[in-house]
Design a protein around this motif. Structure first.
Motif, PDB file in Angstrom:
ATOM      1  N   TYR A  43     -24.529  30.336 -33.162  1.00 42.65           N
ATOM      2  CA  TYR A  43     -25.126  30.606 -31.852  1.00 42.65           C
ATOM      3  C   TYR A  43     -26.572  31.060 -32.049  1.00 42.65           C
ATOM      4  O   TYR A  43     -26.834  32.055 -32.725  1.00 42.65           O
ATOM      5  CB  TYR A  43     -24.272  31.690 -31.192  1.00 42.65           C
ATOM      6  CG  TYR A  43     -24.517  31.963 -29.732  1.00 42.65           C
ATOM      7  CD1 TYR A  43     -24.610  30.946 -28.794  1.00 42.65           C
ATOM      8  CD2 TYR A  43     -24.613  33.280 -29.278  1.00 42.65           C
ATOM      9  CE1 TYR A  43     -24.791  31.228 -27.450  1.00 42.65           C
ATOM     10  CE2 TYR A  43     -24.785  33.564 -27.926  1.00 42.65           C
ATOM     11  CZ  TYR A  43     -24.877  32.535 -27.022  1.00 42.65           C
ATOM     12  OH  TYR A  43     -25.057  32.817 -25.691  1.00 42.65           O
ATOM     13  N   GLU A  45     -29.145  28.388 -27.236  1.00 35.70           N
ATOM     14  CA  GLU A  45     -28.995  29.186 -26.010  1.00 35.70           C
ATOM     15  C   GLU A  45     -30.338  29.745 -25.559  1.00 35.70           C
ATOM     16  O   GLU A  45     -31.023  30.422 -26.336  1.00 35.70           O
ATOM     17  CB  GLU A  45     -28.038  30.355 -26.313  1.00 35.70           C
ATOM     18  CG  GLU A  45     -27.922  31.401 -25.233  1.00 35.70           C
ATOM     19  CD  GLU A  45     -27.130  30.917 -24.033  1.00 35.70           C
ATOM     20  OE1 GLU A  45     -27.721  30.237 -23.167  1.00 35.70           O
ATOM     21  OE2 GLU A  45     -25.920  31.221 -23.970  1.00 35.70           O
ATOM     22  N   SER A  53     -28.407  33.083 -20.157  1.00 35.52           N
ATOM     23  CA  SER A  53     -27.946  32.778 -18.807  1.00 35.52           C
ATOM     24  C   SER A  53     -29.035  33.122 -17.789  1.00 35.52           C
ATOM     25  O   SER A  53     -29.615  34.191 -17.836  1.00 35.52           O
ATOM     26  CB  SER A  53     -26.678  33.568 -18.511  1.00 35.52           C
ATOM     27  OG  SER A  53     -26.121  33.099 -17.322  1.00 35.52           O
ATOM     28  N   GLY A  54     -29.296  32.165 -16.918  1.00 34.19           N
ATOM     29  CA  GLY A  54     -30.314  32.373 -15.895  1.00 34.19           C
ATOM     30  C   GLY A  54     -31.733  32.297 -16.439  1.00 34.19           C
ATOM     31  O   GLY A  54     -32.685  32.751 -15.791  1.00 34.19           O
ATOM     32  N   ALA A  55     -31.894  31.732 -17.627  1.00 36.58           N
ATOM     33  CA  ALA A  55     -33.226  31.629 -18.250  1.00 36.58           C
ATOM     34  C   ALA A  55     -34.219  30.937 -17.316  1.00 36.58           C
ATOM     35  O   ALA A  55     -33.854  30.019 -16.586  1.00 36.58           O
ATOM     36  CB  ALA A  55     -33.128  30.842 -19.560  1.00 36.58           C
ATOM     37  N   GLY A  63     -23.904  27.443 -16.042  1.00 36.22           N
ATOM     38  CA  GLY A  63     -23.204  28.515 -15.345  1.00 36.22           C
ATOM     39  C   GLY A  63     -23.880  28.877 -14.040  1.00 36.22           C
ATOM     40  O   GLY A  63     -23.385  28.604 -12.946  1.00 36.22           O
ATOM     41  N   THR A  64     -25.062  29.478 -14.167  1.00 32.82           N
ATOM     42  CA  THR A  64     -25.774  30.034 -13.013  1.00 32.82           C
ATOM     43  C   THR A  64     -26.005  29.021 -11.896  1.00 32.82           C
ATOM     44  O   THR A  64     -25.814  29.344 -10.714  1.00 32.82           O
ATOM     45  CB  THR A  64     -27.129  30.613 -13.486  1.00 32.82           C
ATOM     46  OG1 THR A  64     -26.880  31.505 -14.567  1.00 32.82           O
ATOM     47  CG2 THR A  64     -27.836  31.357 -12.365  1.00 32.82           C
ATOM     48  N   PHE A  67     -15.728  31.669 -24.432  1.00 34.34           N
ATOM     49  CA  PHE A  67     -17.099  31.785 -24.939  1.00 34.34           C
ATOM     50  C   PHE A  67     -17.407  33.285 -24.847  1.00 34.34           C
ATOM     51  O   PHE A  67     -18.083  33.742 -23.942  1.00 34.34           O
ATOM     52  CB  PHE A  67     -17.999  30.922 -24.047  1.00 34.34           C
ATOM     53  CG  PHE A  67     -19.461  31.059 -24.278  1.00 34.34           C
ATOM     54  CD1 PHE A  67     -19.999  30.954 -25.544  1.00 34.34           C
ATOM     55  CD2 PHE A  67     -20.329  31.255 -23.211  1.00 34.34           C
ATOM     56  CE1 PHE A  67     -21.367  31.071 -25.735  1.00 34.34           C
ATOM     57  CE2 PHE A  67     -21.690  31.356 -23.393  1.00 34.34           C
ATOM     58  CZ  PHE A  67     -22.213  31.278 -24.654  1.00 34.34           C
ATOM     59  N   VAL A  75     -24.200  23.093 -21.178  1.00 33.55           N
ATOM     60  CA  VAL A  75     -23.455  24.173 -20.514  1.00 33.55           C
ATOM     61  C   VAL A  75     -24.238  24.651 -19.291  1.00 33.55           C
ATOM     62  O   VAL A  75     -25.443  24.910 -19.390  1.00 33.55           O
ATOM     63  CB  VAL A  75     -23.233  25.377 -21.462  1.00 33.55           C
ATOM     64  CG1 VAL A  75     -22.359  26.432 -20.786  1.00 33.55           C
ATOM     65  CG2 VAL A  75     -22.607  24.930 -22.764  1.00 33.55           C
ATOM     66  N   TYR A  94     -24.981  25.957 -31.158  1.00 35.22           N
ATOM     67  CA  TYR A  94     -25.221  26.215 -29.740  1.00 35.22           C
ATOM     68  C   TYR A  94     -26.628  26.780 -29.589  1.00 35.22           C
ATOM     69  O   TYR A  94     -26.913  27.877 -30.060  1.00 35.22           O
ATOM     70  CB  TYR A  94     -24.186  27.231 -29.249  1.00 35.22           C
ATOM     71  CG  TYR A  94     -24.068  27.461 -27.751  1.00 35.22           C
ATOM     72  CD1 TYR A  94     -25.182  27.555 -26.917  1.00 35.22           C
ATOM     73  CD2 TYR A  94     -22.824  27.625 -27.166  1.00 35.22           C
ATOM     74  CE1 TYR A  94     -25.047  27.785 -25.554  1.00 35.22           C
ATOM     75  CE2 TYR A  94     -22.674  27.853 -25.800  1.00 35.22           C
ATOM     76  CZ  TYR A  94     -23.795  27.945 -25.003  1.00 35.22           C
ATOM     77  OH  TYR A  94     -23.653  28.187 -23.655  1.00 35.22           O
ATOM     78  N   GLY A 147     -27.545  25.230 -23.703  1.00 34.84           N
ATOM     79  CA  GLY A 147     -27.320  25.900 -22.421  1.00 34.84           C
ATOM     80  C   GLY A 147     -28.376  26.941 -22.125  1.00 34.84           C
ATOM     81  O   GLY A 147     -29.184  27.300 -22.981  1.00 34.84           O
ATOM     82  N   GLY A 148     -28.346  27.395 -20.884  1.00 37.86           N
ATOM     83  CA  GLY A 148     -29.268  28.447 -20.438  1.00 37.86           C
ATOM     84  C   GLY A 148     -30.367  27.893 -19.560  1.00 37.86           C
ATOM     85  O   GLY A 148     -31.211  27.142 -20.031  1.00 37.86           O
TER      86      GLY A 148
HETATM   87  C1  1GP Z   1     -25.267  30.941 -20.798  1.00 35.73           C
HETATM   88  O1  1GP Z   1     -25.749  28.829 -21.754  1.00 35.73           O
HETATM   89  C2  1GP Z   1     -25.062  29.465 -20.754  1.00 35.73           C
HETATM   90  O2  1GP Z   1     -24.689  31.499 -21.916  1.00 35.73           O
HETATM   91  C3  1GP Z   1     -25.365  28.925 -19.386  1.00 35.73           C
HETATM   92  O3  1GP Z   1     -26.576  29.437 -18.861  1.00 35.73           O
HETATM   93  O4  1GP Z   1     -26.009  30.452 -16.651  1.00 35.73           O
HETATM   94  O5  1GP Z   1     -28.330  29.665 -17.142  1.00 35.73           O
HETATM   95  O6  1GP Z   1     -26.500  28.027 -16.782  1.00 35.73           O
HETATM   96  P1  1GP Z   1     -26.865  29.371 -17.279  1.00 35.73           P
END
Ligand code: 1GP
Length: 245
Positions: A128, A174, A177-179, A225-226, A77, A223, A172, A202-203
């Motif tokens: 995206y 979005e 990240s960390g929103a 991540g954070t 990604f 998705v 996607y 995600g986000g």
């Molecule tokens: C970021 O969509 C992804 O590109 C995941 O976001 O880190 O906030 O989970 P988070």
């Protein structure tokens, strides 16, 4: 092209998918085996690898390490062309269609072609869309594009649909990240109604309730991540159901 086939097959059966996003810039190689064992025990179905700003070479070594410990598909990604590595299984071939920066609509993609030609990566064309979430995100800063405003629902829907009509295979949504605010359920469901292709969201998703809300509104893949980076115990809330014989 089995990754995409599996995604569409899951969508047809209304089986929801969960991708764990690993940012090579943030994951220490020594932590990978422990982290991946948690992923394996969870309901996660895919591992995404990428970030907005990742130093050259980091993605390659991280993917090699991750692949040692899991059979889940590892999908790039990428925030940039330097993140392409043949060690992964597939790549979301992104076009940032919410923005108007030609580099991220088509420029980076042209640059990527000669690199991709040297790999066997399954290439999944992905539209995206960055949606405003209340604060500036890395994608916005790096791509020098504006996100679409949350209240501008028509533009969000039309952009997603335009992506599908152009032949992209995934959309996607979005938040970044960390929103602070994940994509709202009503936005997901309105976009979903426009689309025949699978939808990724995600986000800023941090709880099981938010994951379920996204699925219920029509996300085929969520998705995260954070939330896992900050707290690996979150995996324990998402354990696979034990099967007793
Ligand atoms: C970021 O969509 C992804 O590109 C995941 O976001 O880190 O906030 O989970 P988070």
């Amino acid at each position: 092209n089995s990754i995409y086939k599996n995604i569409t097959a899951s969508k047809a059966k209304d089986e929801k998918l969960l991708a764990v996003l690993i940012d090579p810039d943030k994951m220490n190689l020594n932590d990978a085996s422990r982290f991946i064992s948690k992923v394996n025990q969870s309901i996660a179905t895919h591992i995404f690898v990428g970030g907005s700003e990742v130093d050259e070479g980091l993605t390659d070594s991280l993917v090699i390490e991750v692949k040692k410990y899991t059979n889940l598909p590892v999908v790039l990604f990428p925030g940039d062309v330097i993140q392409i590595t043949d060690k992964a299984d597939g790549i979301l071939f992104l076009s940032l269609i919410s923005g108007r920066n030609p580099d991220y609509l088509i420029g980076k993609q042209v640059e990527a072609v000669s690199k991709l030609a040297k790999t066997n990566l399954e290439i999944i064309p992905t539209g995206y869309l960055l949606i405003e979430n209340g604060k500036e995100t890395a994608v916005q800063r790096v791509s020098e594009t504006k996100p679409i405003q949350r209240k501008d629902l028509q533009t969000i829907k039309d952009t997603a649909k335009a992506g599908e009509l152009l032949g992209l295979k995934l959309i996607y949504l979005e938040a970044g990240s960390g929103a602070t605010h994940a994509i709202e359920p009503h936005i997901i469901s309105e976009v979903k109604q426009q689309l025949n292709i699978p939808l990724i969201v995600g986000g800023g998703i941090r709880t099981k309730t938010e994951i379920e809300a996204a699925y219920k509104s029509g996300a085929d893949i969520v998705v995260i991540g954070t939330a896992f980076e900050d707290n690996e115990a979150f995996f324990d809330k998402l354990k696979k159901q034990q099967i007793h014989n």
